[in-house]
Design a protein around this motif. Structure first.
Motif, short mmCIF file in Angstrom:
data_model
loop_
_atom_site.label_atom_id
_atom_site.label_comp_id
_atom_site.label_asym_id
_atom_site.label_seq_id
_atom_site.Cartn_x
_atom_site.Cartn_y
_atom_site.Cartn_z
N THR A 118 0.82 -1.20 0.00
CA THR A 118 0.00 0.00 0.00
C THR A 118 0.86 1.26 0.00
O THR A 118 0.63 2.20 -0.79
CB THR A 118 -0.92 0.00 1.24
N LEU A 119 1.85 1.31 0.88
CA LEU A 119 2.73 2.47 0.96
C LEU A 119 3.54 2.64 -0.33
O LEU A 119 3.72 3.77 -0.81
CB LEU A 119 3.67 2.33 2.15
N ALA A 120 4.04 1.53 -0.86
CA ALA A 120 4.85 1.60 -2.07
C ALA A 120 4.02 2.03 -3.28
O ALA A 120 4.47 2.84 -4.11
CB ALA A 120 5.52 0.25 -2.34
N ASP A 121 2.80 1.50 -3.39
CA ASP A 121 1.94 1.88 -4.52
C ASP A 121 1.60 3.37 -4.47
O ASP A 121 1.57 4.04 -5.51
CB ASP A 121 0.64 1.06 -4.49
N PHE A 122 1.36 3.89 -3.28
CA PHE A 122 1.02 5.30 -3.16
C PHE A 122 2.23 6.20 -3.42
O PHE A 122 2.15 7.18 -4.15
CB PHE A 122 0.46 5.60 -1.77
N SER A 123 3.36 5.84 -2.80
CA SER A 123 4.53 6.73 -2.83
C SER A 123 5.39 6.57 -4.07
O SER A 123 6.16 7.47 -4.41
CB SER A 123 5.38 6.49 -1.59
N GLY A 124 5.30 5.39 -4.71
CA GLY A 124 6.21 5.11 -5.81
C GLY A 124 7.61 4.77 -5.34
O GLY A 124 8.56 4.78 -6.13
N VAL A 125 7.76 4.44 -4.06
CA VAL A 125 9.06 4.15 -3.45
C VAL A 125 9.05 2.73 -2.90
O VAL A 125 8.10 2.32 -2.23
CB VAL A 125 9.36 5.14 -2.30
#
Length: 334
Positions: free
Chosen positions: A181-188
């Motif tokens: 979830t965090l990676a999909d949102f942030s692109g990181v």
């Protein structure tokens, strides 16, 4: 395609790194024979470590649970992904660095042990990085704030990326769901500390000691791949999540050095099958793939059965790109 050891593995390795669920215990009960085998290893002079991707509990809590199951362990024998994540952060930012925390007590203790300062208020300025780990009490508003901070450039370390987490009511979403979830949102993408990434096994070797380590696991995509990434040998035991279909479909990066039905394989030699005209043979067993179907003939020990079917099926997979058909094939004891 499998390793070979003429002497028992306990003679050739001086550190045995045990995964927990599926290797030491299942469903809150110690697997038959494991407590006694751990004691035998220690008596033989082998260092023993218990390695877990679970970052929610401290090493002392994990050791206490093992003792309740009859497995002799101390906090010094346990290494968690929280401790590995703390090491990654300490190596990069140094003692005294303030680290935003998105997780539970295991991370708090691991950060403090290395002189890092855990910060729970995500509005705190001048922090060096953020660390995330499994924490049932993590609030959604903190997840949202963390996502924005990561997107805006705050360095991020994740304890692990496991998509599932075992509970008393079955498999539930693990920390990997939050990581995605965090990676999909942030692109990181975060630096991951737990298996199959390398930091956890490196931290285990550093803490527990040993020059010839062996990873003992039941899961191909964490334990075995993690061992390969760390450059250490591995023993796959068939007491956990890996079954016949998963083993025979394993691509090279997921293949163990050794296979055994149980952890008794630590005290046994490990002969390797010989290939001849496409057939793998060992101590009375012969396995081959004909017209895409895996067949086994002969007789012998269950351990050697697993070895010949793995080698025959892997050669077929590497040659054709397709897993062997195992319909009608029964595992030993089934």
């Amino acid at each position: 395609m499998l390793g070979e050891s003429e002497s028992p593995l306990s003679d050739g390795y001086d550190l045995a790194m045990f995964d927990l669920d599926g290797v030491v215990y299942v469903g809150g009960t110690a697997i038959d024979g494991v407590p006694e085998r751990v004691d035998r290893l220690v008596a033989a002079g082998v260092h023993v470590a218990f390695v877990t991707n679970n970052a929610s509990r401290t090493a002392a809590e994990v050791a206490e649970n093992l003792l309740k199951l009859g497995v002799h362990a101390s906090a010094e024998d346990v290494v968690t992904s929280a401790q590995a994540a703390a090491r990654v952060l300490h190596d990069r930012f140094g003692t005294g660095a303030s680290i935003l925390l998105l997780g539970g007590a295991g991370l708090v203790g691991a950060l403090g042990d290395l002189g890092l300062v855990p910060v729970t208020d995500l509005e705190t300025p001048d922090v060096a990085a953020i660390v995330s780990g499994f924490g049932p009490e993590v609030r959604w508003k903190d997840v949202m704030r963390a996502a924005v901070l990561i997107r805006d450039g705050l360095p991020w370390v994740a304890s692990n990326a496991d998509m599932t987490f075992p509970t008393a009511y079955g498999l539930a979403p693990g920390h990997g769901v939050l990581v995605k979830t965090l990676a999909d949102f942030s692109g990181v993408q975060p630096v991951v500390a737990g298996k199959p990434a390398r930091p956890l096994l490196d931290e285990t070797i550093r803490r527990v000691g040993g020059e010839r380590p062996l990873m003992v696991g039941d899961r191909l995509d964490t334990d075995i791949e993690g061992a390969r990434n760390a450059g250490v040998d591995s023993l796959l035991v068939m007491t956990g999540v890996t079954g016949l279909l998963e083993l025979l479909a394993a691509t090279p990066e997921l293949r163990p050095t050794y296979i055994s039905p149980t952890t008794e394989g630590l005290f046994e030699p490990h002969p390797a099958p010989r290939m001849d005209a496409g057939a793998a043979s060992l101590n009375g067993w012969t396995a081959s793939v004909v017209d895409g179907r895996l067949t086994v003939v002969g007789g012998g020990s269950p351990a050697d059965w697993w070895r010949v079917v793995a080698v025959a099926a892997w050669q077929h997979l590497d040659t054709t790109g397709s897993p062997a058909d195992t319909s009608g094939l029964s595992t030993p004891g089934a």
